[in-house]
Design a protein around this motif. Structure first.
Motif: not given
Length: 201
Positions: A1-27
């Motif tokens: 069953m789908a969630w009853s509400r949407h959730a949002k998580i942000a990966f934050i910080g400086l540039h060049s701290v592997r944010k994009s890698n973390a985003v895709h790994a978490f997703a």
């Protein structure tokens, strides 16, 4: 069953701290749990007005507005929206350019929009800068942004909704499952179908 509400998580910080890698790994982790996921890109890379040390206040305003627009467009498309940056860390770049002034009066929007993130993961800069051909490799510039982040994050993000992860930990072996469980608990929804999850408020 789908969630009853949407959730949002942000990966934050400086540039060049592997944010994009973390985003895709978490997703990927959330997707393996059976949840639908949408990923928001780092909008600054599309900025037509400039970036890095030479960015103007107008350029950083564009980034802030583009971040909000993207999140509005993607928020309803999946159970979980994962964003590469948030308005808060983009606001740090804006304040660095403006000398802590707010010439466009965006602070009230930032303060309110910051409450729309169910969870934030701050990546701490314990890795060296890599030249990707886009972002600055200046340690001085990065230190200036980090100082602004240290000051404003406690103002805009609740401590119990913001996790800190050293960037050096973002490797193929890092286990994002616990972060996904925490997001699910905040949303009051099961990470895995049939799983009981207690809401964290």
């Amino acid at each position: 069953m789908a969630w009853s509400r949407h959730a949002k998580i942000a990966f934050i910080g400086l540039h060049s701290v592997r944010k994009s890698n973390a985003v895709h790994a978490f997703a990927s982790t959330a997707g393996r749990a059976g949840r639908s996921v949408e990923v928001g890109r780092e909008v600054v890379r599309d900025n037509p007005l400039g970036l890095n040390e030479g960015a103007t206040a107008e350029a950083q305003l564009w980034v802030l507005m583009a971040q909000v627009q993207q999140e509005l467009e993607l928020a309803g498309r999946a159970e979980i929206l994962v964003t590469d940056r948030s308005v808060v860390d983009n606001f740090a770049y804006y304040l660095r350019v403006t000398g802590d002034e707010d010439p466009f009066g965006v602070e009230p929007l930032i303060r309110q929009w910051a409450t729309t993130y169910d969870l934030s993961v701050r990546l701490l800069p314990d890795v060296g800068l890599l030249d990707d051909g886009v972002r600055s490799t200046s340690d001085t510039f990065r230190d200036e942004i980090e100082a602004v982040l240290d000051r404003i994050l406690p103002i805009y993000l609740a401590a119990d909704r913001c996790l800190a992860v050293p960037a050096s930990h973002v490797t193929a072996d890092f286990d994002w499952w616990g972060v996904a469980e925490r997001l699910a608990a905040i949303a009051g929804e099961p990470l895995v179908e049939g799983q009981l999850t207690a809401s964290l408020g």
